[in-house]
Scaffold this active site. Structure first.
Site, short mmCIF file in Angstrom:
data_model
loop_
_atom_site.label_atom_id
_atom_site.label_comp_id
_atom_site.label_asym_id
_atom_site.label_seq_id
_atom_site.Cartn_x
_atom_site.Cartn_y
_atom_site.Cartn_z
N CYS A 110 8.66 -38.93 -9.45
CA CYS A 110 7.27 -39.35 -9.59
C CYS A 110 6.53 -39.33 -8.25
O CYS A 110 5.40 -39.79 -8.16
CB CYS A 110 7.19 -40.73 -10.24
SG CYS A 110 7.96 -42.02 -9.25
N TYR B 33 12.64 -34.92 -16.15
CA TYR B 33 11.19 -34.77 -16.20
C TYR B 33 10.58 -34.86 -14.80
O TYR B 33 11.22 -35.32 -13.85
CB TYR B 33 10.55 -35.84 -17.11
CG TYR B 33 10.66 -37.24 -16.56
CD1 TYR B 33 9.68 -37.76 -15.72
CD2 TYR B 33 11.75 -38.05 -16.87
CE1 TYR B 33 9.80 -39.04 -15.19
CE2 TYR B 33 11.88 -39.33 -16.37
CZ TYR B 33 10.89 -39.82 -15.53
OH TYR B 33 10.99 -41.07 -15.00
N LYS C 230 0.83 -1.20 0.00
CA LYS C 230 0.00 0.00 0.00
C LYS C 230 0.86 1.26 0.00
O LYS C 230 0.64 2.18 -0.78
CB LYS C 230 -0.87 -0.03 1.26
CG LYS C 230 -2.32 0.28 1.00
CD LYS C 230 -3.13 0.08 2.27
CE LYS C 230 -3.81 -1.27 2.30
NZ LYS C 230 -4.39 -1.60 3.60
N ARG D 180 -3.70 2.72 8.37
CA ARG D 180 -3.96 1.44 7.71
C ARG D 180 -2.73 0.54 7.76
O ARG D 180 -1.61 1.03 7.62
CB ARG D 180 -4.25 1.64 6.22
CG ARG D 180 -5.48 2.36 5.92
CD ARG D 180 -5.46 2.77 4.46
NE ARG D 180 -6.81 3.15 4.10
CZ ARG D 180 -7.45 2.72 3.04
NH1 ARG D 180 -6.87 1.91 2.20
NH2 ARG D 180 -8.67 3.09 2.80
N MET E 105 -5.29 -5.71 10.72
CA MET E 105 -6.17 -4.76 11.38
C MET E 105 -7.02 -3.96 10.40
O MET E 105 -6.57 -3.58 9.32
CB MET E 105 -5.31 -3.79 12.19
CG MET E 105 -6.10 -3.02 13.19
SD MET E 105 -5.07 -1.81 14.02
CE MET E 105 -5.29 -0.41 12.95
N HIS F 201 -15.94 -9.04 1.34
CA HIS F 201 -14.84 -9.87 1.85
C HIS F 201 -14.90 -11.29 1.28
O HIS F 201 -13.91 -11.82 0.77
CB HIS F 201 -14.91 -9.89 3.39
CG HIS F 201 -13.90 -10.79 4.01
ND1 HIS F 201 -14.17 -12.08 4.36
CD2 HIS F 201 -12.60 -10.58 4.30
CE1 HIS F 201 -13.09 -12.63 4.86
NE2 HIS F 201 -12.12 -11.75 4.84
N SER G 234 14.07 -42.83 -11.16
CA SER G 234 12.91 -41.98 -10.90
C SER G 234 12.84 -41.80 -9.38
O SER G 234 12.76 -42.77 -8.64
CB SER G 234 11.64 -42.66 -11.41
OG SER G 234 10.54 -41.82 -11.14
N GLY H 247 -6.99 -9.96 6.83
CA GLY H 247 -6.79 -10.62 8.11
C GLY H 247 -6.09 -9.73 9.11
O GLY H 247 -6.13 -9.98 10.30
N ARG I 176 -3.43 -1.72 -6.37
CA ARG I 176 -2.59 -2.92 -6.29
C ARG I 176 -2.96 -3.82 -7.47
O ARG I 176 -4.03 -3.65 -8.07
CB ARG I 176 -2.81 -3.66 -4.97
CG ARG I 176 -4.24 -4.04 -4.76
CD ARG I 176 -4.46 -4.59 -3.38
NE ARG I 176 -5.89 -4.68 -3.11
CZ ARG I 176 -6.40 -4.95 -1.93
NH1 ARG I 176 -5.65 -5.12 -0.90
NH2 ARG I 176 -7.71 -5.03 -1.78
C1 PEP Z 1 7.16 -42.47 -3.95
O1 PEP Z 1 7.50 -43.11 -2.96
O2 PEP Z 1 7.41 -41.27 -4.11
C2 PEP Z 1 6.36 -43.13 -4.99
C3 PEP Z 1 6.04 -42.51 -6.10
O3 PEP Z 1 5.93 -44.38 -4.71
P1 PEP Z 1 4.60 -44.67 -3.86
O4 PEP Z 1 3.96 -43.35 -3.57
O5 PEP Z 1 3.78 -45.55 -4.70
O6 PEP Z 1 5.18 -45.33 -2.67
#
Ligand code: PEP
Ligand code: MG
Length: 884
Positions: A839, A859, A24, A94, A105, A454, A771, A103, A338
């Site tokens: 993953c 990836y 502000k 303010r 004052m 709000h 992975s 949230g 803003r």
């Molecule tokens: C993990 O452990 O991150 C994984 C992808 O395997 P899971 O969640 O199936 O144990």
């Protein structure tokens, strides 16, 4: 002057000083700098707040003197004196944090009005009623917000006075009435504050500044910070600004506006105003504001000025602005600007349009998108074919559909929503005190308030559906009912909200999957041009795989196969396989499972043909496949007591003995991952065969198939991978030879145990890819069992800030992150081109993705609906890396 300063005058600041002056403070300074009319002001810095917190609530040395000096300068510039008997200066106080933060004052207006100055305010404005109205408002705001007097004390007195006078609106009260009200209010303040209520405006100013500091630590602000990952140690600035008055009569007004529609992103007039009203009246929803378009008739000159200023501000900030303004006797003042909070749909449209308008580049457009917010576009909407009539209608305050059980207070919403139950929070109107309920609710319905109330603002920011100002509904909080006409809905009954139309339905409606619109498509294509990380999905059936592909997944990074073993038609064979005592009976059971597995894989491979698919071999928590120990014991007891069939009893006893033998105290660290496959090599053998047969069948049928990647789970020792690789390679070779075909197949492993990360160089010898299973890597690296902790101490840790984030949601960069980095480095030291991905759940978390980009993974893989989020996050990660 020392180099540390706690006060900056309006003319000393600019937009770059946000960290010091708050959003502000920096915003008004910037507006003033470029010549937009802003009332004069000075700002107490965030440093002053942080130092006060560090000193346990004591002000740092020199702060009080600096505030007094800043005030003196403001008095000189304006030619007025705070609380003076002639030309009195009135100010607003303010809060203003670095990031906009509901949230904290509430604003204090009219500070400086007092027994001494009220007459001068009346004389100067030529309006006695106005002066006394300001005074009574000030006592109430100051009493409630700074001194903690319960709000109803003043409200009750006001209501009683109106009743006595036989009037309905505050505006119907005369100057004399208000004078009397001031006396009553003073008495209330004195009574609640034990006669210690200060009437000295300078002292009041100091106390108000301190109250802003304190409000940084109040629970509702903390809840908001946690929900939005705002660090707790930033502190807030305090803005002290000369008052301008929107309540000076019919040529005065106050309002809020957005330079574009924050729900849709359309370039159109969007805002509300109230004639003869003061700031908080608009947001508080006490009087219903009028749409901005009507201002053209009522206050044409100010309207033109406002439109021109809106355009100017947008061009200056190169983004949609959310502005607060006041018109005093026809003269426009901006009080705040803003970057406007917006829905995900609006964020995409605005960013896309700003590129077309030549205001920003494509890269800037991408940086403007908050990937996590896109989640709301990926949520279901109400099936348009529902054919139901809404029971009520309100304003379409925040788009999306919400189905849930009605609850009438934020605590109940927080409690039930926190348990994962779908609830819709229904309130007359929300206040910052309701924030913890809003966070977990599916949606919010209010009976009162406009598009900038709000509830509307907060819900839009969070991407929650909200219907605001549904005036046809009546809420009885005591009886816990919601009434519309003669329909009474009790707490716990289900309703559906359509935040895109404002419709409310008294039942649960079917929802349909979300669709990706043109703006989304356009921007995500830009993201794809920038990002370096591949984005894959975790999917283990045809439907999920198809959805993932539709959302842009470049393959499957994790196809879990446990679910395939758990299906009801397979479980008996799976149990027989696990409980088998001979190789022959195990192979027999597996032979039954193979065609079913193959069928599953064919579905997934058909959906993903042409792309790589990583199939993870069975990673069991063993007990999930076995009969439950307690239930099996009870069955045996029952058969014993009832003199049942002896053969049945014997079989049950046999099973019980096996279940006991295989029972594990810590299944999470038991016969999981490749360990079962080490005991029973027939399992990976069967799975590898099913995979290859499926890949070949799809090739035959579709003319193309997937890139097969076979992944060995939960490896701790390189020997495990060596053995498993051998088993898989042999099965693959035999299958291909039998079919007379060739397929490129790679074999890799999950890195999800600290040991595996630390000896990644040894493991890489046998792996074509890694992975990172960051779910297990977090469980075992931090030593926290996710299922146990998330319902217990982990939540408390996050609340107490022992941990900044739940490490299962966003990667613990310092600890688990280091394991990932070690794993990548050591793996690549052995195999330069080792493919690496992630993953675990973190693969779909934007902050974690930034980290994965920094350690050079190839990836990320996440659940299908997070794929678009990951695509944006991966692009942002590159852009941010370039900025650093
Ligand atoms: C993990 O452990 O991150 C994984 C992808 O395997 P899971 O969640 O199936 O144990
Ligand atoms: Mg795992």
């Amino acid at each position: 002057m020392s180099d540390k300063r706690y006060i900056y005058d309006l003319s000393e600041g600019d937009a770059t000083m946000r960290n010091l002056l708050g959003g502000k403070g920096a915003g008004v300074a910037e507006m003033s700098r470029i010549g937009v009319p802003v009332p004069d002001a000075f700002t107490v810095t965030t440093t002053a707040c942080v130092e006060t917190m560090n000193l346990g609530g004591q002000w740092p040395e020199g702060l009080a003197e600096e505030i007094n000096a800043g005030l003196k300068r403001l008095e000189e510039r304006t030619g007025r004196t705070l609380g003076g008997t002639e030309r009195p200066l009135l100010v607003s106080v303010r809060s203003g944090a670095v990031y906009s933060m509901p949230g904290m004052m509430d604003t204090i207006l009219n500070l400086g009005i007092s027994d001494e100055s009220v007459a001068a305010v009346a004389a100067e404005s030529g309006n006695e009623r106005f002066a006394w109205d300001c005074y009574r408002r000030f006592i109430q705001m100051y009493g409630e917000v700074v001194e903690g007097v319960p709000p109803h004390a003043y409200e009750d007195a006001l209501t009683e006075l109106k009743r006595n006078r036989g009037v309905e609106l505050d505006t119907d009260l005369s100057a004399e009435d208000l004078k009397e009200l001031v006396d009553t209010f003073k008495a209330i303040s004195n009574e609640h504050l034990g006669g210690e209520w200060t009437t000295d405006p300078v002292e009041q100013l100091h106390r108000a500044v301190n109250a802003v500091f304190k409000s940084w630590l109040n629970p509702r602000a903390e809840v908001y910070r946690r929900a939005n990952n705002i660090p707790a140690d930033l502190g807030t600035a305090v803005n002290i600004m000369q008052m301008v008055f929107g309540n000076r009569g019919d040529t005065s007004a106050t309002g809020v506006c957005f330079t574009r529609n924050p729900s849709t992103g359309d370039k159109e007039l969007y805002g509300e105003f109230l004639v003869n009203a003061q700031g908080e009246d608009v947001v508080a929803g006490i009087r219903t504001p009028r749409p901005l378009a009507e201002m053209r008739e009522v206050l044409p000159e100010a309207y033109d000025q406002l439109i021109a200023t809106m355009k100017r501000m947008e061009e200056h900030y190169r983004d949609m602005q959310d502005m607060e303004f006041t018109i005093e006797n026809g003269q426009l003042f901006l009080l705040q600007t803003r970057n406007g909070k917006r829905t995900a749909a609006a964020a995409l449209k605005v960013a896309s349009d700003l590129v077309d308008e030549g205001l920003i580049t494509k890269e800037e457009a991408l940086l403007r998108i908050e990937p996590a917010q896109l989640d709301q576009l990926l949520h279901p909407a109400i099936d348009p074919k529902h054919g139901r009539k809404p029971i009520a209608k309100g304003l379409p305050a925040s788009p999306g559909a919400a189905v849930g059980e009605v609850v009438f207070d934020a605590d109940t919403a927080a409690e039930r929503g926190g348990r994962g139950e779908p609830v819709v929070l229904v309130r007359y109107e929300t206040t910052p005190d309701d924030i913890h309920g809003v966070i977990v609710a599916q949606g919010v319905l209010t009976a009162h308030g406009g598009m900038t109330s709000h509830a509307a603002v907060v819900a839009r920011g969070m991407g929650k559906p909200c219907v605001a100002g549904a005036s046809g509904i009546h809420i009885d909080v005591k009886a816990r009912t919601l009434t519309v006409g003669d329909r009474v809905i009790a707490e716990g009954e289900v309703i559906t909200l359509d935040g895109s139309t404002g419709d409310v339905y008294g039942e649960a409606l079917e929802l349909i999957p979300p669709r990706i619109n043109e703006d989304f498509q356009r921007l995500v294509t830009w993201a794809d041009e920038v990002r370096q990380l591949g984005v894959r999905a975790n999917a283990d059936n045809f439907e999920d795989a198809s959805k993932a592909r539709e959302l842009g997944a470049q393959g499957i990074g994790l196809c879990r196969t446990e679910h395939m073993f758990m299906a009801q038609d397979r479980l008996p064979a799976v149990r027989r396989m696990i409980l088998a005592e001979t190789h022959a009976s195990r192979t027999e059971a597996l032979a039954e499972i193979l065609p079913m597995q193959q069928q599953d894989f064919e579905g997934i491979f058909t959906a993903m043909k042409g792309l790589p698919v990583t199939v993870r071999l069975l990673d069991p928590p063993l007990h999930e496949f076995l009969p439950n120990l307690v239930e099996q014991s009870l069955l045996v007891q029952k058969l014993e007591l009832t003199d049942g069939d002896p053969a049945e009893l014997e079989a049950a006893r046999g099973t019980l003995a096996q279940v006991k033998r295989l029972h594990e105290l810590n299944p999470m660290l038991g016969t999981r991952g490749c360990r079962l496959a080490m005991l029973y090599p027939e399992i990976p053998d069967m799975q590898a065969r099913a995979i290859i047969r499926a890949a070949l069948a799809v090739l035959e049928r579709e003319g193309e198939t997937v890139g097969v990647e076979i992944m060995i789970p939960l490896v701790a020792l390189s020997k495990e991978l060596e053995v498993q690789r051998g088993i898989v390679e042999r099965a693959v070779k035999e299958e291909l030879e039998a079919a007379g075909k060739d397929l490129p197949v790679t074999i890799g492993t999950m890195i999800e145990l600290p040991r595996a990360a630390l000896v990644a160089d040894q493991i890489a010898e046998y792996a074509d890819f890694f992975s990172f299973g960051t779910n297990d890597l977090t469980q075992t690296g931090v030593g926290i069992s996710r299922d146990d902790a998330e319902n217990g101490f982990l939540t408390q840790y996050v609340m107490d800030r022992v941990l900044e984030r739940n490490p299962f949601e966003s990667i613990d960069v310092d600890g688990v992150g280091q394991l990932v980095e070690i794993g990548v480095t050591k793996g690549r030291a052995v195999k330069q081109n080792l493919k690496t991905g992630v993953c675990g759940e973190h693969g779909g978390d934007p902050d974690s993705i930034e980290f994965f980009q920094s350690v050079g993974l190839d990836y990320v893989s996440c659940s299908p609906y997070r794929v678009p989020i990951a695509r944006f996050a991966a692009a942002k990660a590159v852009l941010k890396q370039r900025e650093d």
